[in-house]
Design a protein around this motif. Sequence first.
Motif, PDB file in Angstrom:
ATOM      1  N   ASP A 204      30.134  45.819  40.841  1.00  7.94           N
ATOM      2  CA  ASP A 204      31.521  45.725  41.288  1.00  7.94           C
ATOM      3  C   ASP A 204      31.712  44.575  42.269  1.00  7.94           C
ATOM      4  OD1 ASP A 204      32.528  48.319  40.089  1.00  7.94           O
ATOM      5  OD2 ASP A 204      30.888  49.068  41.335  1.00  7.94           O
TER       6      ASP A 204
ATOM      7  N   SER B 149      34.435  40.082  43.413  1.00  4.52           N
ATOM      8  CA  SER B 149      34.630  41.533  43.357  1.00  4.52           C
ATOM      9  C   SER B 149      35.675  41.915  42.324  1.00  4.52           C
ATOM     10  CB  SER B 149      35.066  42.042  44.743  1.00  4.52           C
ATOM     11  OG  SER B 149      35.435  43.402  44.682  1.00  4.52           O
ATOM     12  N   ARG B 150      35.465  43.090  41.714  1.00  4.01           N
ATOM     13  CA  ARG B 150      36.486  43.661  40.841  1.00  4.01           C
ATOM     14  C   ARG B 150      37.626  44.253  41.669  1.00  4.01           C
ATOM     15  NH1 ARG B 150      33.767  43.478  36.207  1.00  4.01           N
ATOM     16  NH2 ARG B 150      31.534  43.889  36.251  1.00  4.01           N
TER      17      ARG B 150
ATOM     18  N   TYR C 165      37.561  36.282  43.733  1.00  4.59           N
ATOM     19  CA  TYR C 165      36.507  35.632  44.521  1.00  4.59           C
ATOM     20  C   TYR C 165      37.061  35.000  45.784  1.00  4.59           C
ATOM     21  CZ  TYR C 165      38.138  31.064  42.862  1.00  4.59           C
ATOM     22  OH  TYR C 165      38.895  29.954  42.602  1.00  4.59           O
TER      23      TYR C 165
ATOM     24  N   VAL D 212      36.326  38.752  37.696  1.00  5.88           N
ATOM     25  CA  VAL D 212      36.452  39.268  39.065  1.00  5.88           C
ATOM     26  C   VAL D 212      37.273  38.289  39.914  1.00  5.88           C
ATOM     27  CG1 VAL D 212      34.268  40.536  38.975  1.00  5.88           C
ATOM     28  CG2 VAL D 212      34.271  38.145  39.738  1.00  5.88           C
TER      29      VAL D 212
ATOM     30  N   PRO E 252      41.428  39.543  41.960  1.00  3.78           N
ATOM     31  CA  PRO E 252      40.894  39.974  40.660  1.00  3.78           C
ATOM     32  C   PRO E 252      41.937  39.782  39.572  1.00  3.78           C
ATOM     33  CG  PRO E 252      40.439  41.616  42.349  1.00  3.78           C
ATOM     34  CD  PRO E 252      41.369  40.622  42.964  1.00  3.78           C
TER      35      PRO E 252
ATOM     36  N   ALA F 212      33.703  33.308  38.414  1.00  9.37           N
ATOM     37  CA  ALA F 212      34.553  34.486  38.582  1.00  9.37           C
ATOM     38  C   ALA F 212      35.342  34.782  37.304  1.00  9.37           C
ATOM     39  CB  ALA F 212      35.502  34.273  39.759  1.00  9.37           C
TER      40      ALA F 212
END
Lengths: 292, 151
Positions: free
Chosen positions: A84, A132-133, A113, A111, A41, A106
């Motif tokens: 999230d 995802s965060r 990835y 976020v 992230p 992303a």
Amino acid sequence: MDVLKAALVLLAGCGLDVGAAQPWVPIGEVTGRLAAETSPPPRAAPPAPATVRVVTWNLDEENDPGTAALAAAIAADPDLAAADVFLFQEEEAYPSEGRSRAAVLAELLGVGYAYVPARPKADGTHGLAIMSRYPIESAMRMDLPATNGQPRIAIAADIALGARVLHVIDLHLETYLNAEERLAQLRPAVLDVLPEVVIAGDFNMGFLQWITTAAPIVSASAAYDQSPAVESYMGALGYDDTSATSGVTSHAFGEEAKLDAVFAHGLDIAFGGVDRVGPSDHWPLWFDVHLP
Amino acid sequence: MRALPLLLALAAPAHAEPADRPHAVYVELLGKGGLWGLGYDWQPTPRVAIGAVASFYQLDGDRFTTLAPYVAVYPLLHGRHRAFVQGGPDVVRRATPSPGPEWQGMATTAYSGEVSVGYEYRTAVLVRAYAIVGIGERVAPSIGASLGWTF
């Protein structure tokens, strides 16, 4: 050969024809053209949340809907923008584009990835992505049993949420399968039921029956719908049918169908909905995982 | 009620006699029976028939059994050449075996309806080609063809 196979089916039917199950392997073990691409992230992970919003979406990058348009659809939808974790299917990468579409998406979403190619496509690749965060850890891939269609994979990862993790599995099953073969392709990825896990993706559990990959049988009968078999199978393994009430999730070729699904085990999950947004031929599904 | 006189008119024979060869047995492909079907129908008059199609087939382990009774009317008759409209329910039973011991497999039975419109060539040989609209969980258009003989 298709005609010959159809004739044989008329007389004797045909048996199960899927390849052997393969193990989960760390995504870093696959090198070369199908090597995974990952990035953390861009910002420090926020504090561990009480609720994690997860989205699963077949992006239809196969038909190039435009990565910016996909990101814009997410940003414009409050349900999706609050996510999230994203479990994406049909992500792609081409050297001529400079960066993978996963990297671009992303970045637009802010976020990290993991993009995992399932197969080569032209001079690029086609596969799955988890974004995802929060940090994505222990990412694994499984080559799903081969069928008469394209190579398919499932990917698994731990989303690091402070002191605990959320284990997720993202998968995309073959289109041209009838129910028993579909379950046989799904089976290795879900048979080992973890204490806490979310399984989501494009199960392709439509209402067409396939004589061959080029010859579907169309029927109005609910008996042709493959989703009850997938849902019953997952239920027998102990999974909750999180998206049982989702309704249709795709709109390809002018026909709406429930192709995508979410199953879970050992987690408190509230299904959110199917938001009819975006340029893909699937709609995103979102749900909230409530952490104790 | 307005449709009743029309149905009676269609049911009334063009001539007093029944059809010359009122029975038909045929095999259909991609029709009411799904992948294929074996059908029989009987014409009490040249403009009306009643019959049914049954089929059983297996695709990759999934087994499908279908029974589709129907009523047909022939609004256009021109010698051996006819246009027909068929309609009726169908019942489909699908049995899906398990890929492993962890599940028992399942069977599903569902009911829907179908209306088909097509062309029939009828002598000792029977040939039909038709378009079908299935009405059930969804509306599903398809096409079918039949080949058989009459007696």
